[in-house]
Design a protein around this motif. Structure first.
Motif, PDB file in Angstrom:
ATOM      1  N   ALA A  16       0.827  -1.199   0.000  1.00 40.15           N
ATOM      2  CA  ALA A  16       0.000   0.000   0.000  1.00 40.15           C
ATOM      3  C   ALA A  16       0.870   1.261   0.000  1.00 40.15           C
ATOM      4  CB  ALA A  16      -0.911  -0.008   1.232  1.00 40.15           C
ATOM      5  N   GLY A  17       2.137   1.135  -0.384  1.00 40.98           N
ATOM      6  CA  GLY A  17       3.013   2.286  -0.466  1.00 40.98           C
ATOM      7  C   GLY A  17       3.673   2.634   0.858  1.00 40.98           C
ATOM      8  N   ALA A  18       3.733   1.700   1.771  1.00 41.15           N
ATOM      9  CA  ALA A  18       4.342   1.959   3.068  1.00 41.15           C
ATOM     10  C   ALA A  18       5.851   2.111   2.907  1.00 41.15           C
ATOM     11  CB  ALA A  18       4.036   0.823   4.037  1.00 41.15           C
ATOM     12  N   VAL A  19       6.460   2.752   3.884  1.00 47.11           N
ATOM     13  CA  VAL A  19       7.892   2.991   3.874  1.00 47.11           C
ATOM     14  C   VAL A  19       8.499   2.446   5.150  1.00 47.11           C
ATOM     15  CG1 VAL A  19       7.745   4.986   2.354  1.00 47.11           C
ATOM     16  CG2 VAL A  19       7.491   5.294   4.792  1.00 47.11           C
ATOM     17  N   ILE A  64      17.228  -3.368  14.910  1.00 39.92           N
ATOM     18  CA  ILE A  64      16.960  -4.592  14.144  1.00 39.92           C
ATOM     19  C   ILE A  64      17.990  -4.739  13.027  1.00 39.92           C
ATOM     20  CG2 ILE A  64      15.330  -5.655  12.519  1.00 39.92           C
ATOM     21  CD1 ILE A  64      13.088  -4.517  14.385  1.00 39.92           C
ATOM     22  N   ASN A  65      18.257  -3.652  12.315  1.00 46.81           N
ATOM     23  CA  ASN A  65      19.248  -3.713  11.238  1.00 46.81           C
ATOM     24  C   ASN A  65      20.621  -4.086  11.775  1.00 46.81           C
ATOM     25  OD1 ASN A  65      18.491  -2.681   8.264  1.00 46.81           O
ATOM     26  ND2 ASN A  65      17.080  -1.797   9.753  1.00 46.81           N
ATOM     27  N   ASP A  66      20.983  -3.555  12.946  1.00 42.73           N
ATOM     28  CA  ASP A  66      22.275  -3.897  13.551  1.00 42.73           C
ATOM     29  C   ASP A  66      22.312  -5.357  13.978  1.00 42.73           C
ATOM     30  OD1 ASP A  66      23.130  -1.305  13.154  1.00 42.73           O
ATOM     31  OD2 ASP A  66      22.878  -0.693  15.251  1.00 42.73           O
ATOM     32  N   ALA A  67      21.270  -5.821  14.671  1.00 50.54           N
ATOM     33  CA  ALA A  67      21.235  -7.192  15.184  1.00 50.54           C
ATOM     34  C   ALA A  67      21.135  -8.230  14.063  1.00 50.54           C
ATOM     35  CB  ALA A  67      20.064  -7.362  16.151  1.00 50.54           C
ATOM     36  N   CYS A  68      20.540  -7.839  12.950  1.00 47.21           N
ATOM     37  CA  CYS A  68      20.291  -8.784  11.853  1.00 47.21           C
ATOM     38  C   CYS A  68      21.157  -8.494  10.626  1.00 47.21           C
ATOM     39  CB  CYS A  68      18.816  -8.745  11.465  1.00 47.21           C
ATOM     40  SG  CYS A  68      17.675  -9.173  12.785  1.00 47.21           S
ATOM     41  N   SER A  82      15.771  -0.616   4.279  1.00 47.52           N
ATOM     42  CA  SER A  82      14.902  -0.420   3.112  1.00 47.52           C
ATOM     43  C   SER A  82      13.464  -0.774   3.475  1.00 47.52           C
ATOM     44  CB  SER A  82      15.370  -1.290   1.945  1.00 47.52           C
ATOM     45  OG  SER A  82      14.934  -2.623   2.093  1.00 47.52           O
ATOM     46  N   ASP A  83      12.582  -0.500   2.538  1.00 47.07           N
ATOM     47  CA  ASP A  83      11.165  -0.813   2.732  1.00 47.07           C
ATOM     48  C   ASP A  83      10.957  -2.325   2.886  1.00 47.07           C
ATOM     49  OD1 ASP A  83      11.036   1.873   2.184  1.00 47.07           O
ATOM     50  OD2 ASP A  83       9.980   1.665   0.287  1.00 47.07           O
ATOM     51  N   ASP A  84      11.859  -3.133   2.322  1.00 45.91           N
ATOM     52  CA  ASP A  84      11.706  -4.590   2.344  1.00 45.91           C
ATOM     53  C   ASP A  84      12.420  -5.277   3.503  1.00 45.91           C
ATOM     54  OD1 ASP A  84      10.116  -4.750   0.077  1.00 45.91           O
ATOM     55  OD2 ASP A  84      11.833  -4.846  -1.276  1.00 45.91           O
ATOM     56  N   THR A  85      13.153  -4.536   4.306  1.00 46.78           N
ATOM     57  CA  THR A  85      13.947  -5.165   5.372  1.00 46.78           C
ATOM     58  C   THR A  85      13.076  -6.001   6.304  1.00 46.78           C
ATOM     59  OG1 THR A  85      15.530  -3.343   5.298  1.00 46.78           O
ATOM     60  CG2 THR A  85      15.578  -4.750   7.245  1.00 46.78           C
ATOM     61  N   MET A  86      12.028  -5.418   6.858  1.00 49.01           N
ATOM     62  CA  MET A  86      11.182  -6.142   7.819  1.00 49.01           C
ATOM     63  C   MET A  86      10.422  -7.277   7.154  1.00 49.01           C
ATOM     64  SD  MET A  86      11.842  -4.990  10.742  1.00 49.01           S
ATOM     65  CE  MET A  86      10.554  -5.817  11.637  1.00 49.01           C
ATOM     66  N   VAL A  87       9.928  -7.046   5.947  1.00 53.49           N
ATOM     67  CA  VAL A  87       9.194  -8.093   5.232  1.00 53.49           C
ATOM     68  C   VAL A  87      10.118  -9.274   4.973  1.00 53.49           C
ATOM     69  CG1 VAL A  87       7.933  -8.633   3.124  1.00 53.49           C
ATOM     70  CG2 VAL A  87       7.657  -6.401   4.173  1.00 53.49           C
ATOM     71  N   CYS A  88      11.344  -8.983   4.560  1.00 52.54           N
ATOM     72  CA  CYS A  88      12.307 -10.056   4.303  1.00 52.54           C
ATOM     73  C   CYS A  88      12.591 -10.853   5.567  1.00 52.54           C
ATOM     74  CB  CYS A  88      13.596  -9.475   3.734  1.00 52.54           C
ATOM     75  SG  CYS A  88      14.862 -10.744   3.462  1.00 52.54           S
ATOM     76  N   LEU A  89      12.856 -10.150   6.664  1.00 53.10           N
ATOM     77  CA  LEU A  89      13.227 -10.843   7.904  1.00 53.10           C
ATOM     78  C   LEU A  89      12.067 -11.597   8.537  1.00 53.10           C
ATOM     79  CD1 LEU A  89      15.504  -8.126   9.517  1.00 53.10           C
ATOM     80  CD2 LEU A  89      16.238 -10.315   8.535  1.00 53.10           C
ATOM     81  N   THR A  90      10.848 -11.087   8.405  1.00 54.54           N
ATOM     82  CA  THR A  90       9.714 -11.717   9.101  1.00 54.54           C
ATOM     83  C   THR A  90       8.883 -12.648   8.222  1.00 54.54           C
ATOM     84  OG1 THR A  90       8.271  -9.826   8.638  1.00 54.54           O
ATOM     85  CG2 THR A  90       9.484  -9.810  10.726  1.00 54.54           C
ATOM     86  N   GLN A  91       8.956 -12.475   6.890  1.00 54.22           N
ATOM     87  CA  GLN A  91       8.098 -13.291   6.026  1.00 54.22           C
ATOM     88  C   GLN A  91       8.866 -14.098   4.984  1.00 54.22           C
ATOM     89  OE1 GLN A  91       4.932 -10.862   4.396  1.00 54.22           O
ATOM     90  NE2 GLN A  91       4.657  -9.795   6.329  1.00 54.22           N
ATOM     91  N   TRP A  92       9.902 -13.521   4.399  1.00 58.92           N
ATOM     92  CA  TRP A  92      10.594 -14.194   3.306  1.00 58.92           C
ATOM     93  C   TRP A  92      11.717 -15.110   3.782  1.00 58.92           C
ATOM     94  CZ3 TRP A  92      11.550  -9.067   0.201  1.00 58.92           C
ATOM     95  CH2 TRP A  92      10.331  -8.556  -0.233  1.00 58.92           C
ATOM     96  N   THR A  93      12.197 -14.916   4.988  1.00 56.81           N
ATOM     97  CA  THR A  93      13.328 -15.686   5.496  1.00 56.81           C
ATOM     98  C   THR A  93      12.844 -16.709   6.523  1.00 56.81           C
ATOM     99  OG1 THR A  93      14.753 -13.758   5.207  1.00 56.81           O
ATOM    100  CG2 THR A  93      15.575 -15.505   6.632  1.00 56.81           C
ATOM    101  N   ALA A  94      13.309 -17.946   6.381  1.00 55.83           N
ATOM    102  CA  ALA A  94      12.942 -18.989   7.349  1.00 55.83           C
ATOM    103  C   ALA A  94      13.458 -18.581   8.729  1.00 55.83           C
ATOM    104  CB  ALA A  94      13.544 -20.324   6.935  1.00 55.83           C
TER     105      ALA A  94
END
Length: 165
Positions: A16-19, A64-68, A82-94
């Motif tokens: 939805a255009g979130a940042v 989060i960026n530092d720890a991960c 980036s806009d995808d950092t949280m999505v990657c860590l919580t949804q795209w990565t096992a």
């Protein structure tokens, strides 16, 4: 904490255009930076282009960026800050591939609603389930009754046809 909830909500609204959580700070303090360079800039006030406060959500995002950092580099194509950092860590990565430090820094998933259903809600659900089952049973009886009536009609028609011969 509300800041982490807001951070996760922002990450889930990507379509939805979130940042990312530090977007406002990036625009005000480090507009020319991106990725890991943005993190370095945000953590060093001497690099800022103006004066501002870092929001709690942005501070959590930096943590989060530092720890991960290793996971972001390995599993998220280096999409730090980036806009995808949280999505990657919580949804795209096992989740079992994340380090303990990274998992600890990520927002905790809320417990499933069903796990904490109160007694009143459970009673209401049970009542609705029984009502649905009763309705299905009644429809099955009607269908069976209609089937018997149809058989009787067919027998009568056949008997009448036989009599007409």
């Amino acid at each position: 904490p509300p800041a982490l909830a807001a951070l996760l909500a922002a990450a889930s609204l990507r379509g939805a255009g979130a940042v990312h959580a530090c977007d406002a700070e990036q625009g005000a303090l480090c507009p020319a930076e991106a990725g890991a360079a943005l993190g370095a800039c945000l953590k060093d006030p001497s690099k800022w282009e103006s004066k501002a406060e870092i929001s709690a959500g942005c501070k959590d995002f930096i943590a989060i960026n530092d720890a991960c950092a290793e996971e972001i580099e390995r599993s998220c194509s280096g999409m730090a800050y980036s806009d995808d950092t949280m999505v990657c860590l919580t949804q795209w990565t096992a989740q079992d591939t994340l380090s303990a430090g990274c998992v600890a820094a990520l927002p905790k998933k809320e417990a499933k609603e069903d796990a904490s259903v109160d007694a009143e809600k459970k009673a209401w659900r049970d009542k609705r389930k029984k009502a649905r089952q009763d309705a299905q049973d009644m429809m099955a009886k009607e269908k069976a009754k209609d089937g018997k009536a149809e058989k009787k009609r067919r027998r009568r028609r056949k008997a009448k046809a036989d009599d007409d011969l």
